[in-house]
Scaffold this active site. Structure first.
Site, PDB file in Angstrom:
ATOM      1  N   ALA A  16       1.340  -0.952  -0.322  1.00  0.00           N
ATOM      2  CA  ALA A  16      -0.139   0.473   0.210  1.00  0.00           C
ATOM      3  C   ALA A  16       0.934   1.056  -0.342  1.00  0.00           C
ATOM      4  CB  ALA A  16      -1.379  -0.277   1.133  1.00  0.00           C
ATOM      5  N   ALA A  19       2.371   2.820  -5.202  1.00  0.00           N
ATOM      6  CA  ALA A  19       2.533   1.646  -6.741  1.00  0.00           C
ATOM      7  C   ALA A  19       1.226   1.389  -6.451  1.00  0.00           C
ATOM      8  CB  ALA A  19       3.955   1.591  -7.168  1.00  0.00           C
ATOM      9  N   ALA A  50       8.575   8.440   1.478  1.00  0.00           N
ATOM     10  CA  ALA A  50       9.812   9.252   0.830  1.00  0.00           C
ATOM     11  C   ALA A  50       9.892  10.787   0.632  1.00  0.00           C
ATOM     12  CB  ALA A  50       8.850   8.842  -0.553  1.00  0.00           C
ATOM     13  N   GLY A  53      10.360  13.811  -4.907  1.00  0.00           N
ATOM     14  CA  GLY A  53       8.936  14.662  -5.386  1.00  0.00           C
ATOM     15  C   GLY A  53       8.742  13.678  -6.761  1.00  0.00           C
ATOM     16  N   ARG A 271      23.616  10.189  -8.126  1.00  0.00           N
ATOM     17  CA  ARG A 271      23.568  10.381  -6.734  1.00  0.00           C
ATOM     18  C   ARG A 271      25.126   9.264  -6.443  1.00  0.00           C
ATOM     19  NH1 ARG A 271      17.483   8.588  -4.447  1.00  0.00           N
ATOM     20  NH2 ARG A 271      17.572  10.533  -4.540  1.00  0.00           N
ATOM     21  N   ARG A 363      19.390   5.434  -9.980  1.00  0.00           N
ATOM     22  CA  ARG A 363      17.950   6.005 -10.741  1.00  0.00           C
ATOM     23  C   ARG A 363      18.084   7.531 -10.419  1.00  0.00           C
ATOM     24  NH1 ARG A 363      14.132   7.902  -6.587  1.00  0.00           N
ATOM     25  NH2 ARG A 363      15.492   6.591  -4.854  1.00  0.00           N
ATOM     26  N   SER A 368      11.375   7.580  -9.551  1.00  0.00           N
ATOM     27  CA  SER A 368      10.602   6.474  -8.294  1.00  0.00           C
ATOM     28  C   SER A 368       8.888   6.855  -8.401  1.00  0.00           C
ATOM     29  CB  SER A 368      11.513   5.831  -7.321  1.00  0.00           C
ATOM     30  OG  SER A 368      11.779   6.960  -6.524  1.00  0.00           O
ATOM     31  N   LEU A 369       8.694   7.529  -7.878  1.00  0.00           N
ATOM     32  CA  LEU A 369       7.505   8.730  -7.920  1.00  0.00           C
ATOM     33  C   LEU A 369       6.727   7.991  -9.076  1.00  0.00           C
ATOM     34  CD1 LEU A 369       7.083  10.197  -4.736  1.00  0.00           C
ATOM     35  CD2 LEU A 369       6.432   8.411  -4.552  1.00  0.00           C
TER      36      LEU A 369
END
Length: 485
Positions: A16, A19, A50, A53, A271, A363, A368-369
């Site tokens: 939950a 995603a 998280a 953004g 990163r 990444r 990712s979001l």
């Protein structure tokens, strides 16, 4: 209803976070009966924390092609172009859909979205909600919209212990307590594996639950050697060890300083480069940290970060913060296509659980979001096309296939599969009792080069022959090379 009773649904979503919530909501909006299983109460998952953004080409001087170029540059020759094209093309619409669902992104006094700059991006294209509280705002709003949908059942404080397969097809899952959940399609959105490492920014539950479930059910895993270490996790502050200081703060002017108070890196490089520079500086100085200087950053822009640090006795407006790398994000996961489908019919994986090849070897910040929404929606739509369940199914499994790591495994992964790896240490992981630790060790041994978030001290150079090559592993097999289109 007794715990052992069967429950049948169209789409079963396990997890939950952003995603899982979006996939469940998308399927429910399309008329499906949906069951969502959450190990915690809603809005308390890893996505809740998280700070980054959602990356999307929304500015007038930006476009999906530029976003794609940045994604591929950060991914170091391993990004699956078709996956990145889908993300960069569909991310703007994903942001608009989130706004329609009631997510309020930060805007200026004229109502225009405020776009942030983060490492590896050439344009301001990251939208936030409440500064560094984006994850919190996102999962709260999606949770509220989901529970208001008809045809949705939410099982909180419930864990899936094994997937249910019949004749090679996934037909649902089994939960703790013995509940049997039959489903035409099952979507794994259980997050990543970063808490398998002893120093991590992730909550304790991020131990590769989805990867373990899928692996045991016959799915393949890919790119396990690529593990992203966030360069600015708080260290040495009781109660805040591993607390992540968002990259967006460096986008607004925060700098990294060595023990002499000197800058030693371009803070807005991708990163992997920043984390490696921090690590090397710590080794050279014999220190366990460097300093993050936020004194030039408006503290009102990042209230939850500043508030947490002040609660711990450090005021970032006056004092540089001790930080060091921590395991943050796993690019590898369940090998999936652009609709989340795995090699097991009826089984899908999305978010950090999945590996579509989108992130390559490193990444790009805040992709990712965006991935959670873009590929969560794609998987939900694909799940509705799965055939109905047959009348007769093989018996449900009785043994759990999820193993929590021992402390020794977490220490071993930090020591041997950290920012720098060598073959002797990786070989030790092959005998670890945890199945994912063994698979990670095998993948990292098999990739004899340094690329992105994977650095081999015995193979320090990038091997161009391995451009576009993904290492795929199935349970009981050695990693094999594949090129994905």
């Amino acid at each position: 209803m007794p715990e052992t009773a069967e429950q049948t649904t169209d789409v079963l979503v396990v997890g939950a976070g952003a995603a899982g919530l979006y996939a469940a909501l998308r399927a429910a909006r399309d008329g499906a009966q949906v069951t969502l299983v959450s190990a915690t109460p809603l809005a308390q998952t890893a996505s809740y924390w998280a700070q980054g953004g959602v990356a999307a080409a929304l500015a007038l001087d930006d476009d999906p092609a530029a976003h794609l170029a940045d994604t591929e540059r950060a991914g170091r020759g391993l990004v699956r172009r078709s996956a990145a094209e889908a993300l960069c093309r569909e991310a703007p619409e994903a942001v608009r859909d989130l706004e329609a669902l009631g997510v309020r992104f930060d805007a200026d006094r004229h109502g225009r979205l405020v776009l942030g700059l983060e490492g590896g991006h050439t344009h301001r294209r990251v939208v936030h909600a409440g500064g560094s509280a984006t994850g919190r705002r996102l999962v709260r709003q999606l949770s509220a919209r989901l529970v208001a949908q008809p045809g949705v059942r939410v099982l909180e404080n419930t864990r899936v212990t094994a997937l249910w397969t019949s004749d090679g097809r996934c037909v649902g899952a089994i939960t703790d307590g013995g509940r049997q959940l039959r489903a035409r399609a099952t979507i794994l959105a259980c997050g990543g594996s970063a808490a398998l490492w002893s120093r991590t920014t992730n909550p304790p539950g991020s131990v590769g639950v989805g990867a373990q479930l899928a692996y045991a059910a016959g799915a393949e895993l890919a790119d396990l050697e690529f593990v992203q270490f966030h360069p600015t996790a708080v260290t040495g502050i009781p109660g805040r060890e591993g607390f992540l200081v968002t990259e967006a703060i460096r986008g607004e002017g925060a700098t990294l300083l060595n023990g002499a108070g000197e800058r030693f890196v371009d803070e807005l490089q991708p990163r992997d480069e920043v984390a490696a520079a921090v690590w090397r500086t710590m080794l050279d100085e014999g220190s366990d940290h460097v300093l993050l200087d936020m004194r030039q950053v408006d503290p009102d822009g990042f209230p939850n970060v500043v508030g947490a640090l002040r609660e711990s006795g450090l005021d970032p407006a006056t004092t540089p913060i001790p930080v060091a790398p921590a395991c943050h994000y796993t690019m590898g996961g369940v090998a999936s296509d652009l609709h989340g489908a795995t090699r097991v019919p009826g089984l899908f994986a999305i978010g950090e659980t999945a590996c579509t090849g989108l992130h390559g070897a490193n990444r790009l910040a805040s992709n990712s979001l965006a991935e959670c929404v873009v590929f969560g929606g794609r998987a939900a739509r694909a799940a509705l096309d799965v055939d109905e369940l047959p009348d007769r199914l093989d018996p449900a499994p009785t043994e759990a296939t999820v193993t929590r790591p021992e402390r020794a495994t977490q220490k071993a992964l930090w020591a041997h599969a950290g920012i720098e790896r060598d073959p002797r240490g990786l070989a030790q992981l092959l005998g670890d009792p945890h199945p994912l630790a063994r698979a990670i060790g095998a993948a990292a041994l098999a990739r004899e080069e340094s690329r992105g978030a994977h650095h081999r001290v015995d193979f320090p150079q990038l091997d161009r022959a391995l451009d576009g090559v993904h290492l795929v592993i199935a349970d009981g097999e050695e990693p094999r090379r594949e090129r994905w289109s």
